[in-house]
Design an enzyme around this catalytic site. Structure first.
Site, PDB file in Angstrom:
ATOM      1  N   GLU A  60      11.999   2.780   3.079  1.00 35.72           N
ATOM      2  CA  GLU A  60      10.827   3.873   2.530  1.00 35.72           C
ATOM      3  C   GLU A  60      11.529   5.029   1.932  1.00 35.72           C
ATOM      4  O   GLU A  60      11.068   5.632   1.041  1.00 35.72           O
ATOM      5  CB  GLU A  60       9.806   4.150   3.570  1.00 35.72           C
ATOM      6  CG  GLU A  60      10.575   5.040   4.709  1.00 35.72           C
ATOM      7  CD  GLU A  60      11.060   4.185   5.776  1.00 35.72           C
ATOM      8  OE1 GLU A  60      11.541   3.088   5.591  1.00 35.72           O
ATOM      9  OE2 GLU A  60      10.854   4.704   6.962  1.00 35.72           O
TER      10      GLU A  60
ATOM     11  N   HIS B  38      16.140   2.268   6.653  1.00 36.53           N
ATOM     12  CA  HIS B  38      14.872   2.713   6.386  1.00 36.53           C
ATOM     13  C   HIS B  38      14.584   2.257   4.802  1.00 36.53           C
ATOM     14  O   HIS B  38      15.206   3.268   3.932  1.00 36.53           O
ATOM     15  CB  HIS B  38      14.813   4.428   6.229  1.00 36.53           C
ATOM     16  CG  HIS B  38      14.576   4.818   7.856  1.00 36.53           C
ATOM     17  ND1 HIS B  38      13.296   4.954   8.293  1.00 36.53           N
ATOM     18  CD2 HIS B  38      15.626   5.149   8.716  1.00 36.53           C
ATOM     19  CE1 HIS B  38      13.672   5.125   9.565  1.00 36.53           C
ATOM     20  NE2 HIS B  38      14.816   5.357   9.937  1.00 36.53           N
TER      21      HIS B  38
ATOM     22  N   LYS C 271       1.708  14.396  -4.117  1.00 36.07           N
ATOM     23  CA  LYS C 271       1.566  15.137  -5.450  1.00 36.07           C
ATOM     24  C   LYS C 271       1.247  14.352  -6.467  1.00 36.07           C
ATOM     25  O   LYS C 271       0.493  14.283  -7.280  1.00 36.07           O
ATOM     26  CB  LYS C 271       2.642  16.127  -5.554  1.00 36.07           C
ATOM     27  CG  LYS C 271       2.334  17.192  -6.434  1.00 36.07           C
ATOM     28  CD  LYS C 271       1.877  18.435  -5.827  1.00 36.07           C
ATOM     29  CE  LYS C 271       1.589  19.485  -6.668  1.00 36.07           C
ATOM     30  NZ  LYS C 271       0.773  20.463  -5.995  1.00 36.07           N
TER      31      LYS C 271
ATOM     32  N   GLY D 112      11.001   5.757  14.436  1.00 35.88           N
ATOM     33  CA  GLY D 112      10.594   6.877  15.230  1.00 35.88           C
ATOM     34  C   GLY D 112      11.696   7.694  16.117  1.00 35.88           C
ATOM     35  O   GLY D 112      12.894   7.025  16.328  1.00 35.88           O
TER      36      GLY D 112
ATOM     37  N   SER E 129      -7.587  21.694  -8.423  1.00 37.99           N
ATOM     38  CA  SER E 129      -8.468  21.127  -9.726  1.00 37.99           C
ATOM     39  C   SER E 129      -8.836  19.767  -9.438  1.00 37.99           C
ATOM     40  O   SER E 129     -10.026  19.557  -9.615  1.00 37.99           O
ATOM     41  CB  SER E 129      -7.586  21.141 -10.672  1.00 37.99           C
ATOM     42  OG  SER E 129      -7.182  22.854 -10.970  1.00 37.99           O
TER      43      SER E 129
ATOM     44  N   CYS F 165      13.665   0.119  11.774  1.00 41.28           N
ATOM     45  CA  CYS F 165      14.571   1.101  12.752  1.00 41.28           C
ATOM     46  C   CYS F 165      13.965   0.987  13.944  1.00 41.28           C
ATOM     47  O   CYS F 165      13.990   0.028  14.950  1.00 41.28           O
ATOM     48  CB  CYS F 165      14.453   2.430  12.145  1.00 41.28           C
ATOM     49  SG  CYS F 165      16.096   3.248  12.673  1.00 41.28           S
ATOM     50  N   TYR F 166      13.528   2.065  14.615  1.00 37.16           N
ATOM     51  CA  TYR F 166      12.528   1.699  15.681  1.00 37.16           C
ATOM     52  C   TYR F 166      11.609   0.890  15.885  1.00 37.16           C
ATOM     53  O   TYR F 166      11.874   0.145  16.976  1.00 37.16           O
ATOM     54  CB  TYR F 166      11.933   3.298  16.243  1.00 37.16           C
ATOM     55  CG  TYR F 166      11.319   3.335  17.526  1.00 37.16           C
ATOM     56  CD1 TYR F 166      12.257   3.593  18.767  1.00 37.16           C
ATOM     57  CD2 TYR F 166      10.120   2.929  17.797  1.00 37.16           C
ATOM     58  CE1 TYR F 166      11.744   3.694  20.016  1.00 37.16           C
ATOM     59  CE2 TYR F 166       9.688   3.004  19.179  1.00 37.16           C
ATOM     60  CZ  TYR F 166      10.222   3.540  20.297  1.00 37.16           C
ATOM     61  OH  TYR F 166       9.739   3.257  21.574  1.00 37.16           O
TER      62      TYR F 166
ATOM     63  N   GLY G  57      -6.159  27.130  -9.602  1.00 35.23           N
ATOM     64  CA  GLY G  57      -5.511  26.866 -10.735  1.00 35.23           C
ATOM     65  C   GLY G  57      -4.223  25.849 -10.617  1.00 35.23           C
ATOM     66  O   GLY G  57      -3.963  25.299 -11.663  1.00 35.23           O
ATOM     67  N   GLY G  58      -4.133  25.496  -9.319  1.00 26.59           N
ATOM     68  CA  GLY G  58      -3.082  24.405  -9.153  1.00 26.59           C
ATOM     69  C   GLY G  58      -3.884  22.958  -9.297  1.00 26.59           C
ATOM     70  O   GLY G  58      -4.942  22.915  -9.508  1.00 26.59           O
ATOM     71  N   VAL G  59      -2.861  22.063  -9.563  1.00 26.96           N
ATOM     72  CA  VAL G  59      -3.602  20.623  -9.517  1.00 26.96           C
ATOM     73  C   VAL G  59      -4.181  20.161  -8.419  1.00 26.96           C
ATOM     74  O   VAL G  59      -5.372  19.573  -8.726  1.00 26.96           O
ATOM     75  CB  VAL G  59      -2.041  19.651  -9.712  1.00 26.96           C
ATOM     76  CG1 VAL G  59      -2.566  18.232  -9.790  1.00 26.96           C
ATOM     77  CG2 VAL G  59      -1.250  20.089 -10.932  1.00 26.96           C
ATOM     78  N   ASP G  60      -3.852  20.456  -7.385  1.00 26.06           N
ATOM     79  CA  ASP G  60      -4.586  19.949  -6.114  1.00 26.06           C
ATOM     80  C   ASP G  60      -6.074  20.499  -6.067  1.00 26.06           C
ATOM     81  O   ASP G  60      -6.948  19.785  -5.906  1.00 26.06           O
ATOM     82  CB  ASP G  60      -3.847  20.419  -4.768  1.00 26.06           C
ATOM     83  CG  ASP G  60      -2.468  20.209  -5.036  1.00 26.06           C
ATOM     84  OD1 ASP G  60      -1.929  19.296  -5.620  1.00 26.06           O
ATOM     85  OD2 ASP G  60      -1.633  20.775  -4.270  1.00 26.06           O
TER      86      ASP G  60
END
Ligand code: XMP
Length: 529
Positions: free
Chosen positions: A186, A184, A385, A65, A245, A92-93, A240-243
């Site tokens: 991640e 970090h 994504k 953070g 759809s 970290c924090y 028309g995008g993946v999301d």
């Protein structure tokens, strides 16, 4: 940061991620999910005994953070976390919070460590289950980003790893199974950090890895059914995008024909795009679909506008109007579906609640639900994504659709700097089609996050045959990226670039010069406007 949805009971072993406002908290969840561990993120101030009772986490991770634990009033972890009897990992924090709350000390004023560092395990802990598969050559590259640091360990803690700048880079209390890392794990800059997080979940907290996209799909369907109820109707804008759809197919699985999709053709689509999208949804899925050809309206409204934000706002406003009109015609839907993803959420919302700078006004149907008195259904809001793609595969969407590069809502308007005209759009479409064809022919499509042509508003002099030409220049853009938030230009070979330029100039009347954009993001953005 969003609150994770709160299903009545957790169907999976759950890792609780306590969010202290780091920009990368979601990545912790993402890395864990890659290891099939279900994780929920909750802001630190919402972590109450009641929430802990509801979630019954099998492990807890305290995120990084922006605050300093030394500041008056800086965030703290709910003390009950440390008496649950489950493993805790502070990052970290989170490490510093754990240290001060459990009786150790943190100091500021040291030269901070920012960037790459190397951590090595201390001898007696080198074989700790947290380190399985790590430190094979004695050290691991990690990403540090901190000003304050731990200077005295709480009772029960020992040093597990050090770096040249952080004598307490990794600490742990073996009896309570509490760990803290100064770096970090991640982020991608800690190349083997995902393994460390997976080890914490699997080896320390005993997760079995019961969370998969199949499970997510089933739960998301159940959640949509519960949200929408037995009679509710949903409208979904398809881009028309993946999301959108994937969102549409998911909702269709959940509620069948009570979903209607609206595809607004703005006249700013790529070559063949509208036909492809409409074809897939009507023919492949038999989903009720309204195909609204509104190109005259959009292109008319864009006449004379060359400022990027004005273009974006005009398109956004019209889109909402048109969508609203067609949604009303579809009759009586109370719910509006959106394929909102996590990166859409973080790029436009400040985690600290303060104002964040608007780089670009993203086009979406925001504002519409209140205006139309509709409720939102956003089944992808917590996904990245690549997870949406995995979900699309799980739902059986054709690979051709799943692997598609993202396409922005304002479409070709933002790839045509200056005023947008039908003539320019036609030239751009053709150049873009050649570029994409080249990429596909060379088998590069799936290596690239996004690739497109930009028609520059400049004409240059050229010579073709014996004649002088005075035509547009076009720029090609291709980037690699993990989530669109940062990006690197794609390193095409000179042969590829040369061949593509030759084809574009030869095949597309109106273009006589081709350039390749080699700007990364930051400092550039992916789209030109
Ligand atoms: P930038 O240009 O901001 O783009 O680096 C990051 C990603 O977002 C896409 N993009 C949009 N997507 N509506 C969208 O749905 C928009 O208004 C919009 N603007 C940019 C862009 O294509 C890239 O994938």
């Amino acid at each position: 940061m969003t609150d994770a949805p709160a299903p009545a009971a957790r169907p999976h072993e759950t890792m609780l991620i306590v969010d202290f406002g780091s920009q990368v908290t979601q990545l912790i969840a993402r890395r864990l999910r890659e290891a099939h561990v279900y994780a929920e993120i909750h802001p630190f101030h919402r972590v109450t005994p009641a929430l802990l009772e509801e979630i019954r986490p099998k492990g807890v991770i305290l995120s990084g953070g922006p605050a300093s634990v030394l500041e008056e009033g800086s965030p703290r972890a709910a003390p009950e976390i440390f008496t649950l009897g489950v493993p805790v990992l502070g990052i970290c924090y989170g490490q510093q919070v754990m240290t001060v709350q459990l009786g150790g000390a943190v100091e500021g004023g040291h030269a901070g460590e920012f960037g790459r560092a190397f951590v090595s395990p201390t001898g007696e802990h080198a074989n700790d289950p947290l380190f399985e598969g790590l430190f094979e050559d004695g050290r691991e590259e990690v990403w540090m980003s901190h000003g304050d640091r731990v200077t005295a360990l709480p009772p029960g803690f020992e040093v597990y790893g050090t770096s040249p700048g952080a004598p307490f880079a990794i600490i742990g209390d073996p009896a309570r199974r509490f760990y803290g890392v100064q770096f970090h794990p991640e982020v991608h800059h800690t190349p083997r950090g995902a393994r460390l997080l997976a080890n914490f979940a699997r080896n320390i907290a005993g997760f079995s890895g019961d969370w998969t996209m199949k499970a997510y799909k089933d739960e998301a369907i159940a959640r949509i059914r519960a949200e929408v109820g037995p009679e509710g109707r949903v409208i979904c804008g398809l881009s028309g995008g993946v999301d959108s759809s994937v969102a549409a197919v998911l909702i269709h699985e959940a509620i069948g024909d009570r979903l209607t999709c609206v595809f607004v053709d703005t006249g700013l689509m790529r070559a063949g795009e509208a036909e492809e999208v409409v074809g897939m949804f009507r023919d492949h899925y038999n989903i009720p679909l309204i195909h609204a050809d509104e190109s005259d309206l959009f292109l008319g409204a864009l006449e004379g506008i060359s400022d990027p934000e004005e273009k974006r706002k005009t398109i956004g406003r019209l889109f909402v109007e048109v969508f609203e009109k067609h949604a009303k015609e579809a009759g009586g839907a109370e719910f509006l579906a959106q394929g909102t993803l996590y990166p859409d959420v973080i790029e436009s919302v400040s985690v600290t609640g303060g104002p964040s700078v608007t780089i670009k006004s993203h086009h979406n149907v925001g504002g519409l639900p209140e205006k139309m008195g509709m409720k939102l259904v956003e089944p992808l809001r917590e996904l990245f994504k690549d997870e949406v793609r995995a979900l699309g595969r799980e739902l059986g969407l054709p690979e051709r659709f799943i692997g598609r590069h993202p396409f922005p809502g304002p479409g070709l308007a933002i790839r045509c700097p200056g005023e947008v005209t039908r003539e320019k759009l036609e030239i751009l479409r053709r150049a873009d089609a050649v570029f994409i064809d080249q990429i596909r022919r060379h088998g590069l499509y799936d290596e690239i996050w996004q690739a497109f042509a930009v028609l520059l508003p400049v004409r240059t002099v050229g010579v073709m045959g014996d004649g002088r030409t005075y035509d547009y220049a076009c720029a090609l853009r291709a980037v690699t990226s993990v989530d669109g938030m940062t990006a690197d230009y794609y390193p095409f070979s000179h042969e590829f670039l040369g061949e593509t330029a030759t084809r574009i100039v030869g095949e597309v009347p109106g273009i006589n010069r081709v350039t390749y954009d080699i700007t990364s993001k930051p400092p550039g953005t992916i789209e030109w406007e």
